[in-house]
Scaffold this motif. Structure first.
Motif, PDB file in Angstrom:
ATOM      1  N   ILE A  32     -11.486-105.297  68.422  1.00 12.55           N
ATOM      2  CA  ILE A  32     -11.693-106.287  67.360  1.00 12.55           C
ATOM      3  C   ILE A  32     -11.277-105.683  66.029  1.00 12.55           C
ATOM      4  O   ILE A  32     -11.461-104.490  65.779  1.00 12.55           O
ATOM      5  CB  ILE A  32     -13.164-106.762  67.300  1.00 12.55           C
ATOM      6  N   LYS A  87     -12.357-106.841  62.964  1.00  7.87           N
ATOM      7  CA  LYS A  87     -13.562-106.761  62.133  1.00  7.87           C
ATOM      8  C   LYS A  87     -14.695-107.503  62.842  1.00  7.87           C
ATOM      9  O   LYS A  87     -14.459-108.409  63.654  1.00  7.87           O
ATOM     10  CB  LYS A  87     -13.319-107.365  60.754  1.00  7.87           C
ATOM     11  N   ALA A  88     -15.922-107.121  62.555  1.00 10.71           N
ATOM     12  CA  ALA A  88     -17.086-107.708  63.221  1.00 10.71           C
ATOM     13  C   ALA A  88     -17.411-109.080  62.636  1.00 10.71           C
ATOM     14  O   ALA A  88     -17.172-109.351  61.455  1.00 10.71           O
ATOM     15  CB  ALA A  88     -18.287-106.786  63.087  1.00 10.71           C
ATOM     16  N   SER A  89     -17.976-109.946  63.449  1.00 16.29           N
ATOM     17  CA  SER A  89     -18.417-111.267  62.996  1.00 16.29           C
ATOM     18  C   SER A  89     -19.871-111.196  62.553  1.00 16.29           C
ATOM     19  O   SER A  89     -20.547-110.179  62.726  1.00 16.29           O
ATOM     20  CB  SER A  89     -18.280-112.277  64.138  1.00 16.29           C
ATOM     21  N   ASN A 126     -23.899-112.663  62.861  1.00 15.58           N
ATOM     22  CA  ASN A 126     -24.761-112.730  64.045  1.00 15.58           C
ATOM     23  C   ASN A 126     -24.602-114.059  64.780  1.00 15.58           C
ATOM     24  O   ASN A 126     -24.551-114.094  66.004  1.00 15.58           O
ATOM     25  CB  ASN A 126     -26.226-112.520  63.640  1.00 15.58           C
ATOM     26  N   LYS A 183     -23.647-113.149  68.449  1.00 12.75           N
ATOM     27  CA  LYS A 183     -22.747-111.994  68.475  1.00 12.75           C
ATOM     28  C   LYS A 183     -22.955-111.152  69.735  1.00 12.75           C
ATOM     29  O   LYS A 183     -24.083-110.874  70.128  1.00 12.75           O
ATOM     30  CB  LYS A 183     -22.987-111.141  67.218  1.00 12.75           C
ATOM     31  N   GLN A 184     -21.836-110.796  70.390  1.00 13.34           N
ATOM     32  CA  GLN A 184     -21.761-109.932  71.576  1.00 13.34           C
ATOM     33  C   GLN A 184     -22.369-110.555  72.834  1.00 13.34           C
ATOM     34  O   GLN A 184     -22.532-109.870  73.836  1.00 13.34           O
ATOM     35  CB  GLN A 184     -22.394-108.557  71.302  1.00 13.34           C
ATOM     36  N   ASN A 229     -12.458-111.364  67.245  1.00  9.96           N
ATOM     37  CA  ASN A 229     -13.831-110.973  67.603  1.00  9.96           C
ATOM     38  C   ASN A 229     -14.581-112.022  68.434  1.00  9.96           C
ATOM     39  O   ASN A 229     -15.748-111.831  68.779  1.00  9.96           O
ATOM     40  CB  ASN A 229     -14.635-110.615  66.350  1.00  9.96           C
ATOM     41  N   GLU A 253     -16.304-105.380  72.338  1.00  9.63           N
ATOM     42  CA  GLU A 253     -17.415-105.396  71.383  1.00  9.63           C
ATOM     43  C   GLU A 253     -17.612-106.750  70.704  1.00  9.63           C
ATOM     44  O   GLU A 253     -18.528-106.914  69.903  1.00  9.63           O
ATOM     45  CB  GLU A 253     -17.192-104.314  70.321  1.00  9.63           C
ATOM     46  N   GLY A 254     -16.744-107.705  71.029  1.00 12.26           N
ATOM     47  CA  GLY A 254     -16.879-109.036  70.441  1.00 12.26           C
ATOM     48  C   GLY A 254     -17.707-109.967  71.314  1.00 12.26           C
ATOM     49  O   GLY A 254     -18.513-109.532  72.142  1.00 12.26           O
TER      50      GLY A 254
END
Length: 647
Positions: free
Chosen positions: A322, A324-326, A328, A355-356, A467, A494-495
């Motif tokens: 990914i 960048k992270a998203s 929650n 998320k995840q 992500n 990790e997404g």
């Protein structure tokens, strides 16, 4: 009993060996899976076994009279007949027997035939033989069998009179399989039979095949299906075949053990060879030891060398990162409805994806699973509902139809055109991890197989580093090895994942939750596929229990609220049925008395010498026994009706 043996089978293409020295034995109750990578030659081998193609080397020995049924990949029925008429053709022999039996019944009921004792006796003998054959071939239950199989493949009575030519490709394929099951060949050969089947139909087919009376030879990439159905595995790999006893999971264990044993034997022999060669080298020129050295050299020359075990064939190496992270909350949908202007497929739909999470979307074919994904992607508008994406959410979408691939581009261009600033060697490296190397990257998209297109679409998805991945049947067209690599990659991702799949093994490994779409809308289950199945079974049992209690309450209420007129009508029905049962009992008593009298007359002294009279009595006795069976059957039916009405 052995139905079929394949001996030393080989197939060559343009001087290249596809496979060789293939040995296979199929017993009358065998449950065999044929596994291997895409391109290993599984479908070609099935066609050779089915007699559709000839081998270049070797031969097939079949037991006399064996009936083989073969279903190729994505093969559907092509006919203008209706669905029910086409299924009836599977029982053409039974229908011919039925027709002949009706003709004989008409002859037996004709009084004129009684004047010709020999003809009458032959007619009765033929009728008895046909009746037994008719029963053995399920003549009294074939229509129920047709209805059961069609229902299993999700064709209810509303489809029976529909012409097959008007159906979709997937429906035609399901019907081709349904007809094969009804025909019950001694050996049923199925090439990817689970294509176009939803999860409920897959479960039905598994249960049906477990009780199939003949032998099964199956190619399938559905590991869950193979574990349920097969008890033997033949693996086609690197041009040769290996045999394993057990289902698919057992095969994986045994294969690992075999490879370990092969390495152990190879290394042991290599150590022995090295020791012998060292002795020969040191002692061959010395007069005192030269004979011993020559003896060891002869041992080396006569030794059957074990080939170095070949490792597993090259596997793909999928990786999804990914950028960048998203936030929650990834996606929220409230009171959603999907479909088209004239038809709502499913409502209400509620989604709250965090998320995840890895959420599987399941449900019957046609309920709108792909439509929901396309609505989220804004390709098809929601009919109504509130939807919103969370902060920093970026979506990567895998379409099972692979519409993102361009028909005029090469494999290399598909990736490089969208990522022009990335060096070519890096693009080639990514493609190599998805099993595109050397000249493969210069292939045009239309030249690719289904599996290659799937891997290319996944490569494009991996390059984008989104992500939130929305995947529509990502394991379609992938062989088992590639599926396992994809599973490992998605487990490490990790997404967030939201995906549609009919692959229950895949769902079990990936999903943390399951959302089911049905006519009542969406329902969330907080677990993997096995948990979902367990909860569905519990729900079914609770519904059945509630229905039973409701029926009891209704009966109780009805008994208390029955009107005078209803009570009077019921009493009338009971009296009518009681009279009918009594009449049938009297007729049965009369027939039984006639049978006793005929048998007594046949046993009279001197009767055995009068063959003509004995034949006439025997013919009359047969007619009375047939009449007795008819009366007994009608008496049972009327007695059951009486019990039901009198409750």
């Amino acid at each position: 009993m052995i139905l079929l043996q394949a001996s030393q089978i080989a197939r060559h293409f343009s001087g290249e060996v596809l496979f060789e020295q293939i040995q296979m034995e199929i017993q009358e109750k065998s449950r065999i899976a044929l596994v291997g990578r895409n391109g290993a030659g599984k479908s070609t081998l099935l066609k050779i076994i089915a007699g559709i193609e000839e081998p270049d080397v070797g031969g097939i020995a079949k037991s006399r009279g064996i009936r083989i049924g073969y279903l190729a990949q994505n093969t559907g029925l092509t006919t203008s007949k209706t669905i029910y008429k086409e299924m009836l053709d599977a029982f053409s022999e039974v229908l011919q027997i039925e027709k002949r039996m009706h003709e004989l019944e008409a002859q037996i009921s004709d009084p004129a035939i009684h004047e010709h004792a020999q003809i009458y006796e032959r007619t009765l003998t033929e009728y008895d033989r046909l009746q037994q054959e008719y029963q053995e071939k399920n003549g009294y239950g074939y229509e129920a069998e047709i209805r059961s199989v069609l229902a299993g493949f999700r064709f209810d009575e509303s489809y029976y009179q529909q012409e097959i030519s008007t159906l979709s490709g997937g429906q035609k394929t399901r019907l081709a399989l349904a007809k094969l099951l009804l025909e019950k060949p001694d050996l049923l050969i199925l090439d990817e039979p689970t294509n176009h089947l939803d999860i409920d139909t897959l479960a039905w087919l598994e249960n049906y095949l477990q009780n199939y009376p003949g032998a099964l030879l199956i190619v399938s990439h559905d590991r869950y299906f193979l574990d349920k159905v097969v008890s033997e595995v033949y693996e086609l790999s690197r041009h040769v075949m290996h045999y394993y006893k057990g289902n698919y999971t057992k095969y994986l264990v045994l294969k690992e053990e075999r490879v370990a044993q092969d390495w152990k034997a190879y290394e042991k022999q290599q150590a022995e060879i090295a020791k012998l060669e060292e002795f020969v080298q040191k002692n061959i020129v010395r007069a005192t030891t030269t004979k011993r050295a020559q003896s060891r050299r002869k041992r080396l020359e006569k030794m059957t060398r074990i080939d170095r075990p070949k490792g597993d064939e090259k596997s793909a190496n999928f990786l999804f990162h990914i950028g960048k992270a998203s936030g929650n909350q990834v996606l929220y949908l409230q009171n959603g409805a999907i479909g088209y202007a004239t038809e709502i497929l499913c409502e209400p739909i509620e989604l709250d994806i965090r998320k995840q999470e890895a959420i599987a979307l399941v449900g019957p074919n046609g309920i709108g699973k792909s439509t929901l994904l396309k609505s989220i992607m804004e390709e098809i508008p929601f009919i109504h509902g509130e939807i919103r994406l969370g902060a920093n959410v970026s979506i990567g979408y895998y379409d099972q139809e692979q519409a993102i691939l361009h028909s005029k581009k090469t494999v290399l261009q598909e990736l490089w055109d969208e990522h022009s600033t990335v060096p070519e060697k890096d693009i080639r490296s990514v493609l190599g991890s998805f099993l595109f190397s050397g000249e493969d990257v210069e292939k045009s998209v239309p030249m690719l197989s289904g599996g290659e297109k799937a891997r290319l679409a996944l490569a494009k998805l991996a390059m984008k580093q989104e992500n939130f991945l929305i995947l529509d049947e990502p394991t379609n067209h992938l062989d088992i090895d590639s599926k396992e690599v994809l599973e490992d990659a998605l487990i490490d991702y990790e997404g967030t994942l939201f995906f549609v799949s009919h692959d229950r093994y895949f769902i079990n490994r990936i999903a943390t939750k399951v959302v089911e779409l049905s006519e009542q809308g969406s329902k969330l289950y907080l677990g993997d596929y096995d948990y979902y199945v367990e909860k569905k079974l519990e729900e079914k049992e609770l519904i059945e229990l509630a229905n039973q209690e409701q029926v009891l309450e209704v009966k109780k209420d009805s008994a208390g609220k029955m009107t005078f007129q209803e009570s009077k009508e019921k009493q009338k029905q009971v009296r009518t049925l009681q009279r009918k049962v009594a009449e049938l009992e009297q007729q049965l008593a009369d027939v039984e008395l006639k049978i006793v009298h005929i048998q007594e007359e046949m046993n009279q002294p001197g009767m055995f010498e009068d063959h003509q009279a004995l034949q006439q009595l025997n013919a009359t006795l047969t007619v009375q026994k047939v009449r007795q069976e008819e009366l007994l059957e009608e008496w049972e039916q009327q007695s059951v009706r009486l019990e039901e009405v009198d409750k």
